[in-house]
Structure formats: structure tokens, C-alpha cells
Scaffold this motif. Structure first.
Motif, PDB file in Angstrom:
ATOM      1  N   ILE A 139       2.837  -0.739   4.270  1.00  0.00           N
ATOM      2  CA  ILE A 139       2.619   0.616   3.771  1.00  0.00           C
ATOM      3  C   ILE A 139       3.983   1.230   3.500  1.00  0.00           C
ATOM      4  CG2 ILE A 139       1.708   2.915   4.275  1.00  0.00           C
ATOM      5  CD1 ILE A 139      -0.350   1.634   6.097  1.00  0.00           C
ATOM      6  N   LYS A 193       5.623   1.494  -5.116  1.00  0.00           N
ATOM      7  CA  LYS A 193       4.965   0.189  -5.169  1.00  0.00           C
ATOM      8  C   LYS A 193       5.283  -0.564  -6.466  1.00  0.00           C
ATOM      9  CE  LYS A 193       0.737   1.703  -4.775  1.00  0.00           C
ATOM     10  NZ  LYS A 193       1.049   3.145  -4.919  1.00  0.00           N
ATOM     11  N   LEU A 203       0.820  -1.202   0.000  1.00  0.00           N
ATOM     12  CA  LEU A 203       0.000   0.000   0.000  1.00  0.00           C
ATOM     13  C   LEU A 203       0.856   1.255   0.000  1.00  0.00           C
ATOM     14  CD1 LEU A 203      -2.439  -1.074   2.868  1.00  0.00           C
ATOM     15  CD2 LEU A 203      -2.432  -1.814   0.481  1.00  0.00           C
ATOM     16  N   GLY A 204       0.269   2.331  -0.518  1.00  0.00           N
ATOM     17  CA  GLY A 204       0.938   3.614  -0.507  1.00  0.00           C
ATOM     18  C   GLY A 204       0.348   4.520  -1.565  1.00  0.00           C
ATOM     19  N   MET A 246      -6.971   2.459   0.391  1.00  0.00           N
ATOM     20  CA  MET A 246      -6.862   1.758   1.661  1.00  0.00           C
ATOM     21  C   MET A 246      -8.080   0.889   1.970  1.00  0.00           C
ATOM     22  SD  MET A 246      -3.888   2.600   2.775  1.00  0.00           S
ATOM     23  CE  MET A 246      -3.054   3.170   1.290  1.00  0.00           C
ATOM     24  N   VAL A 278      -0.439  -6.350   5.495  1.00  0.00           N
ATOM     25  CA  VAL A 278      -0.193  -5.180   4.659  1.00  0.00           C
ATOM     26  C   VAL A 278       1.186  -4.609   4.963  1.00  0.00           C
ATOM     27  CG1 VAL A 278      -2.626  -4.537   4.417  1.00  0.00           C
ATOM     28  CG2 VAL A 278      -1.279  -3.604   6.323  1.00  0.00           C
ATOM     29  N   PRO A 329      -3.468   9.162   0.814  1.00  0.00           N
ATOM     30  CA  PRO A 329      -3.058   8.306  -0.300  1.00  0.00           C
ATOM     31  C   PRO A 329      -3.814   8.565  -1.587  1.00  0.00           C
ATOM     32  CG  PRO A 329      -4.323   7.070   1.317  1.00  0.00           C
ATOM     33  CD  PRO A 329      -4.021   8.403   1.931  1.00  0.00           C
ATOM     34  N   SER A 338      -0.854  -4.485  -5.182  1.00  0.00           N
ATOM     35  CA  SER A 338      -0.592  -3.108  -4.779  1.00  0.00           C
ATOM     36  C   SER A 338      -1.842  -2.270  -4.995  1.00  0.00           C
ATOM     37  CB  SER A 338       0.571  -2.525  -5.588  1.00  0.00           C
ATOM     38  OG  SER A 338       0.159  -2.235  -6.918  1.00  0.00           O
ATOM     39  N   PHE A 348      -2.696   5.458   7.733  1.00  0.00           N
ATOM     40  CA  PHE A 348      -1.774   5.936   6.711  1.00  0.00           C
ATOM     41  C   PHE A 348      -1.569   7.442   6.815  1.00  0.00           C
ATOM     42  CE2 PHE A 348      -0.284   7.533   2.768  1.00  0.00           C
ATOM     43  CZ  PHE A 348       0.595   6.575   2.315  1.00  0.00           C
ATOM     44  N   LEU A 375      -7.369   1.757   8.039  1.00  0.00           N
ATOM     45  CA  LEU A 375      -6.042   1.815   7.428  1.00  0.00           C
ATOM     46  C   LEU A 375      -5.802   3.192   6.819  1.00  0.00           C
ATOM     47  CD1 LEU A 375      -5.532  -1.629   5.637  1.00  0.00           C
ATOM     48  CD2 LEU A 375      -4.466  -0.801   7.746  1.00  0.00           C
ATOM     49  N   HIS A 376      -6.866   3.802   6.297  1.00  0.00           N
ATOM     50  CA  HIS A 376      -6.730   5.136   5.715  1.00  0.00           C
ATOM     51  C   HIS A 376      -6.281   6.121   6.791  1.00  0.00           C
ATOM     52  CE1 HIS A 376      -7.859   9.004   3.981  1.00  0.00           C
ATOM     53  NE2 HIS A 376      -7.863   8.408   2.801  1.00  0.00           N
ATOM     54  N   HIS A 435      -3.407   2.023  -3.898  1.00  0.00           N
ATOM     55  CA  HIS A 435      -3.370   3.229  -3.064  1.00  0.00           C
ATOM     56  C   HIS A 435      -4.721   3.459  -2.398  1.00  0.00           C
ATOM     57  CE1 HIS A 435      -5.038   4.752  -6.873  1.00  0.00           C
ATOM     58  NE2 HIS A 435      -5.642   5.665  -6.127  1.00  0.00           N
TER      59      HIS A 435
END
Length: 320
Positions: free
Chosen positions: A206, A44, A37-38, A194, A204, A307, A190, A299, A295-296, A192
């Protein structure tokens, strides 16, 4: 403990002085869904190309199925969907899938049978005799997805697989990814987005600016982030809520979506205090729920950028 499907050890990759991947280490366990993720530009796709031996690391080591060496030597065990679509536009869809199957060592008749099954599964069987160029971008993506899975690989690597798909087709592909993992095989994908990862992934990683920020099971990542979190939904004008949510005695961090929000409570503050303050201010709420951090939100807190926002700076010609 089983051998990891992918092991990345202290890998660095540079392009003309730009460090795209920096001292990156991660392990993708055998079986399950692993999310890389990213934000766009985080490294990625470069990481995936290193794993696939499309690029070679300047430093570090990559092993697949416990063995170092070129992933092309393990092609029959790997299915790969790149971010860029790379189909031969003048070929007919069925012929294209048969060709991809033969490249992976499947006999022509068997490849044809498998291709027809996949075309039916992905609801594009009626396009089997059409040229690839006659298909929409979404249908072309499904053809390439089928090509990556035709040989039933042990390791499936998908780079932004759901990008550009409408919700129905994206859900069809997500269901297939979940089925693959349920069968005991390994999926590395992969994204972006989340929310996709949160719903699908067992583990995961990140990354941002080529560096590892977070790595672990989804439950572990959330537990490590800690704190008490509240999800809010507003039934009308947000203006009355702003003063309450700006109070640092109540709110440590706010992830604001406009009509909704997710926040982390300040140390020592209680969700009931926040609810009382919002009600006292006359804020119209349609949701107030103590939740796990998303997760958002993790991040944004860890990396300091959204993201889904503008891509991080990257050197010209170097993809994410």
C-alpha cells in the motif's frame, strides 16, 4: 529462495519539484499475484512506468528477474497493460493483435492462431474484423488485455486492469489473472479498490503520496494490524446505533458504509459488550460478526483517507 521478478530499491522520482515516488523499496516474488494498492494520485502508475522503463528514477535501482537494465530489453518476458488505452483505432481487431504478437517475436501464423483463441476466450470473436474504433471502451480494454498476454509472458503488469468494466467482463479478466498465477507466472497489478486486492492477491503493498505504507502477505498485513474487529449490518434506521458506536469505551475506530459498518474494538472491550449495548438500544441488526480486518479498513487507518475518495493532490500532468 527464488529471484524476485521485480525489485525496487530506494527509488525516488520527481516532477518539477513534486515527489511522485519517495524512497520506495519493494520486491515482487516470482509467482503469484502482487497488488500495488493506493488511492488515485498515490504514485502507483508512476511506479509501474518506472518498472517498465517508460520513466527513469532520479534515485535508486530497479531490477527485473534479478538483472538491472532497461525493461525493454526483456520485452519478450513481460506483458504490460497500461492505464491508458493505446490501440490504433483504424486497425481491425484481429490485425491489431497479430501485429502486437509479431512485435513480441511471434511468427504471423502463430500470432493469428493465438489471437483467435484469445478473442474467443474474451467473448469478442465476432468483432475480429471490425475496426478498433467500432468497439466499446470495455471491448477495447479486452483487446489490449489479450495483446498483453498473447506471447505468454513470465511477468504480467496490469495498471488498473478492471477499471470501467462491467461486473461480468471484470470477472472474466479476474479469472484469467488467477489462472496465470496458478500456472507459476507472476502478476503485478495496481488498483485503488481494496476489495479486488483482498480477494485476489497473495501479497500487497500500500502506497500513499509516493511512500510505502504497508508491505507483506495479506495474512501478515492483517495480523500486524491487530485488534478485534466486528462487521455490522443494519436492518433499518441507523440512528439508534450512532450513540453506541460513538462510545470510545467500546469502539476505537469505525469504518462506516451507512447500511453496514466495520469497526475495531477499543482496548479491553469485548464484542459481547458491544452486541449487548446495540440490542439494549433497540438497534435492528442483520449482521454481527467478529471478523478479520479488511484491507479497506487497514488502508483507512494507516493512511487516513478513503481510497475511493477524492484523489490525492498531484502535480499537473503527472498521473498516479
Amino acid at each position: 529462495m527464488s529471484t524476485p521478478s521485480v525489485s525496487v530499491e530506494s527509488v525516488t522520482k520527481r516532477f518539477a519539484g513534486h515527489v511522485a515516488v519517495s524512497d520506495l523499496s519493494l520486491q515482487v516474488p516470482s509467482g503469484g499475484i502482487y497488488g500495488l494498492l493506493g488511492p488515485n494520485g498515490a504514485g502507483k502508475s508512476t511506479t509501474i512506468r518506472l518498472i517498465m522503463s517508460i520513466l527513469q528514477p532520479d534515485e535508486g535501482r530497479i531490477a527485473l528477474f534479478g538483472a538491472s537494465g532497461n525493461s525493454r530489453d526483456l520485452s519478450a518476458r513481460i506483458g504490460y497493460l497500461p492505464e491508458e488505452r493505446g490501440l490504433y483505432k483504424k486497425m481491425k481487431v484481429l490485425d491489431h493483435l497479430v501485429f502486437l504478437g509479431e512485435v513480441k517475436g511471434i511468427a504471423r501464423n502463430d500470432a493469428r492462431k493465438r489471437a483467435l483463441i484469445w478473442l474467443e476466450r474474451l467473448d469478442i470473436a465476432g468483432w475480429a474484423q471490425k475496426k478498433v474504433e467500432d468497439l466499446s471502451k470495455g471491448m477495447q480494454q479486452k483487446v489490449q488485455f489479450a495483446g498483453a498476454l498473447l506471447h505468454e509472458p513470465e511477468l504480467v503488469i496490469l495498471d488498473e486492469p478492471f477499471s470501467g468494466l462491467d461486473p461480468i467482463n471484470a470477472q472474466t479478466m479476474k479469472d484469467i489473472v488467477v489462472e496465470i498465477a496458478a500456472s507459476g507466472r507472476t502478476v503485478l497489478f495496481s488498483t485503488h479498490v481494496m476489495e479486488q486486492a483482498e480477494r485476489m492477491c497473495d501479497r500487497v503493498a500500500i502506497i500513499a503520496r509516493g511512500k510505502l505504507v504497508v508491505d507483506g502477505t495479506v495474512a501478515q498485513v492483517k495480523a500486524d494490524f491487530g485488534g478485534r474487529h466486528v462487521a455490522l449490518g443494519f436492518s433499518h434506521d441507523r440512528e439508534r446505533a450512532n450513540a453506541v458506536l460513538a462510545d470510545p469505551r467500546l469502539v476505537a475506530r469505525l469504518d462506516d458504509y451507512g447500511a453496514s459498518a466495520e469497526l475495531k474494538m477499543a482496548d479491553g472491550a469485548d464484542p459481547e459488550q458491544l452486541l449487548a449495548a446495540l440490542v439494549s438500544a433497540g438497534v435492528g441488526l442483520r449482521r454481527f460478526e467478529v471478523v478479520e480486518p479488511s484491507l479497506h479498513a487497514i488502508f483507512v487507518a494507516k493512511v487516513g483517507v478513503d481510497p475511493d475518495a477524492t484523489p490525492l493532490p498531484a502535480v499537473a500532468g503527472v498521473a498516479a
